[in-house]
Design an enzyme around this catalytic site. Structure first.
Site, PDB file in Angstrom:
ATOM      1  N   SER A 463     -10.632  -3.376   4.845  1.00 49.80           N
ATOM      2  CA  SER A 463     -10.244  -3.312   3.604  1.00 49.80           C
ATOM      3  C   SER A 463      -8.593  -3.349   3.233  1.00 49.80           C
ATOM      4  CB  SER A 463     -10.627  -1.613   3.030  1.00 49.80           C
ATOM      5  OG  SER A 463      -9.976  -1.501   1.770  1.00 49.80           O
ATOM      6  N   TYR A 476     -10.595   7.375   4.800  1.00 46.72           N
ATOM      7  CA  TYR A 476     -11.034   5.883   4.595  1.00 46.72           C
ATOM      8  C   TYR A 476     -10.027   4.906   5.246  1.00 46.72           C
ATOM      9  CZ  TYR A 476     -12.714   2.099   1.875  1.00 46.72           C
ATOM     10  OH  TYR A 476     -13.337   0.626   1.573  1.00 46.72           O
TER      11      TYR A 476
END
Length: 592
Positions: A463, A476
């Site tokens: 990501s 995350y």
């Protein structure tokens, strides 16, 4: 000097009279079975095939011989006695003596392959199939070089120059006496050392041969008698013999680009790339024996497993071929979003899809959609965070469908909130899925790819959060940064085995992950509002998962290491390198 005076004592074989020479011929296996003829190259002898021959002899009648000038065969004097006419007469004599009145399966390496092309094109009625390894048809090379120079684009000129550089030793072999003197003067020691260091091929009894100095000095005649004339005035060589070309992608002498345009001259052509150097029969004997066996089985219509049939289909060259025809692609988290879009993107390019997801129903839906544009898809239910479940999944894929060519470790979950609101269980859940799921998938399937020896590609979904710090994404972002570094480490280890690794780093993409994400530190109503607010923001961004999927396919085809997908992802990656302080300031903002 007579030919008999030049003979080396023959052990374990017999002599066959060729065109003015005595040839040392070796046989093993049941003579009632199909015959495989293995022809060695320069400066080798029949012994270069020892490992491959032992494997093939379990199913076939295997024939090898020392070509003229090598090993225990005669060493005729004079350049002209190494011309193709003599070589073809020798091969006919061996065929008549070992497999009279039946077609054989021809396999050649280096100059053995060059001879094989001549034989397959000039006497195709003697062969049921042909496997070529690191030795192109000289006429095809001549046409290939002319075609590239006739269209002097930068790419064509690079390819032509690359092969010319690989062929410098051929020009040297045209000089009188000096090559022979160097071989007889001790060049064999340097060659043996280079073989071990450059190719990873350690010396063993029989290879390199004790006769190599004399073999190499005599074998220079092969280059002088055939190379210049064929390359300058190439003939229009064609063959209908089913032909498999094993293409070592790390060959220092033969460019992989030489197979370009070959399908126009060989209608029944298959290409099998392997991440290896020139001496594939020594470095990858199991791969060579398996591919020869599969090629023969395909020609004979023999029994094939699903994996073997798919491998043959993938190798076959067709005018209408799609980029991933015959490939097996495994995608985790394939039930929706980027995972489903990626599965469909590969299916639309011919791949057979294994769609895995925690939700079996959504995985089945993806598999069904994949089957509309590609081969029938297959659905699996798996929890990527469960090591035992992933072990079972990997084994099931291997046994039911074979080793995957591409694995996309995409399954992931989202979680947002303050560091202090993340419990130990929250951290464990995020890391188990986002990081350990990637570790399990990479470890299990990469091992299968390595053992198969044909390369492959692993894609790990990271990501933009991996390089964009944020006070509200501690778990995350940590998990995705770990995936990015894991991918870089894997790429470094697996590159030498022909396995690519790509880390995909999307930014804001409109998928369902926001509606399934946890927003810790809030009550139920607050968490629902946060999910809805994030979903609306992602929808307004308007960047769909299909665009990410296209970048994933491109990353596999171009072997890209790190792929920031969206504009904000690319900007963040640049800022992380050029202005990390600015990103740290932005990380302090609370988007709520």
């Amino acid at each position: 000097m007579s030919n008999k005076a030049a003979l080396v004592p023959l052990v374990g074989g017999r002599r066959v009279r060729g065109d003015g020479v005595d040839l040392a011929v070796y046989e093993q296996g049941d003579r009632s079975r199909p015959t495989v003829l293995l022809v060695h190259g320069y400066p080798d002898t029949h012994a270069v095939w020892d490992e491959v021959a032992a494997l093939l002899a379990e199913r076939f009648h295997v024939v090898r011989y020392d070509v003229r000038g090598a090993g225990a065969s005669s060493r005729p004097f004079g350049r002209r006695r190494y011309a193709f006419d003599y070589l073809m007469s020798d091969m006919k004599a061996v065929l008549d003596a070992t497999a009279p009145e039946r077609k054989v399966h021809l396999v050649g390496h280096d100059w053995g392959s060059i001879q094989g092309w001549e034989a397959a094109c000039t006497m195709p009625d003697r062969f049921a199939s042909f496997t070529s390894i690191s030795g192109p048809c000289l006429d095809h090379v001549g046409h290939w070089m002319r075609r590239n120079l006739a269209r002097p684009t930068p790419a064509n000129l690079r390819r032509a120059a690359g092969q010319a550089a690989r062929s410098t030793y051929i020009y040297f072999f045209q000089t009188p006496l000096l090559p022979e003197l160097l071989w007889l003067g001790g060049l064999t020691k340097l060659f043996t050392r280079a073989l071990a260091v450059g190719e990873g091929v350690a010396p063993r009894p029989g290879h390199p041969a004790r006769t190599m100095a004399r073999d190499a000095a005599a074998g220079v005649g092969l280059y002088r008698a055939n190379m210049v004339r064929r390359l300058r005035r190439p003939a229009d060589r064609r063959t209908d013999v089913p032909t498999q070309v094993i293409v070592p992608t790390k060959d220092l002498f033969v460019s992989p680009h030489l197979v370009g345009g070959l399908g126009g001259r060989v209608p029944h052509l298959s290409l099998r790339p392997v991440p290896a150097g020139h001496w594939v029969p020594r470095s990858h004997p199991g791969v060579v024996a398996r591919w020869v066996t599969e090629h023969i089985a395909g020609v004979r219509g023999g029994p094939l497993t699903a994996a073997e049939a798919r491998a043959l289909d993938r190798a076959r060259v067709r005018p209408e071929r799609r980029p991933f025809d015959g490939s097996l692609v495994v995608v985790t988290g394939a039930g929706s979003g980027i995972g489903r879009a990626t599965a469909l993107a590969f299916a639309g390019r011919g791949a057979e899809i294994v769609a895995a997801d925690l939700d079996l129903e959504t995985a089945q839906r993806t598999a069904g959609l994949a089957g509309l544009t590609g081969p029938a898809g297959h659905a699996f239910q798996v929890d990527v965070s469960d090591p035992a479940a992933m072990e079972g999944f990997a084994k099931a894929v291997l046994h039911e469908h074979g080793v995957p060519d591409v694995v996309v470790n995409n399954a992931g979950i989202g979680m947002a909130g303050s560091f202090f609101d993340h419990s130990a269980d929250d951290w464990r859940k995020v890391l188990d899925v986002n990081l350990w799921g990637v570790v399990h998938g990479s470890r299990l399937f990469a091992r299968q790819m390595v053992e198969r020896g044909q390369g492959g590609h692993i894609v790990n979904t990271s990501s933009a959060a991996a390089f964009t710090p944020s006070r509200v994404l501690p778990a995350y972002s940590t998990s995705k940064a770990a995936v990015l570094m894991l991918s870089e480490c894997l790429r470094a280890e697996l590159k030498g085995k022909g396995i690519g690794v790509s880390a995909i780093c999307p930014g804001i993409v409109d998928t369902g992950i926001t509606r399934a994400s946890r927003f810790v530190g809030q009550d139920t109503d607050g968490e629902a509002r946060s999910r809805e607010r994030a979903a609306r923001a992602y929808a307004r961004r308007g960047y769909g998962p299909e665009r990410v999927a296209e970048r994933i396919v491109a990353a596999v085809r171009n072997d890209r290491a790190v792929v920031p997908v969206t504009p904000e992802a690319r900007l963040s990656l640049l800022a992380s390198r050029a202005a990390p302080g600015a990103l740290r300031l932005l990380a302090r903002l609370n988007p709520r």
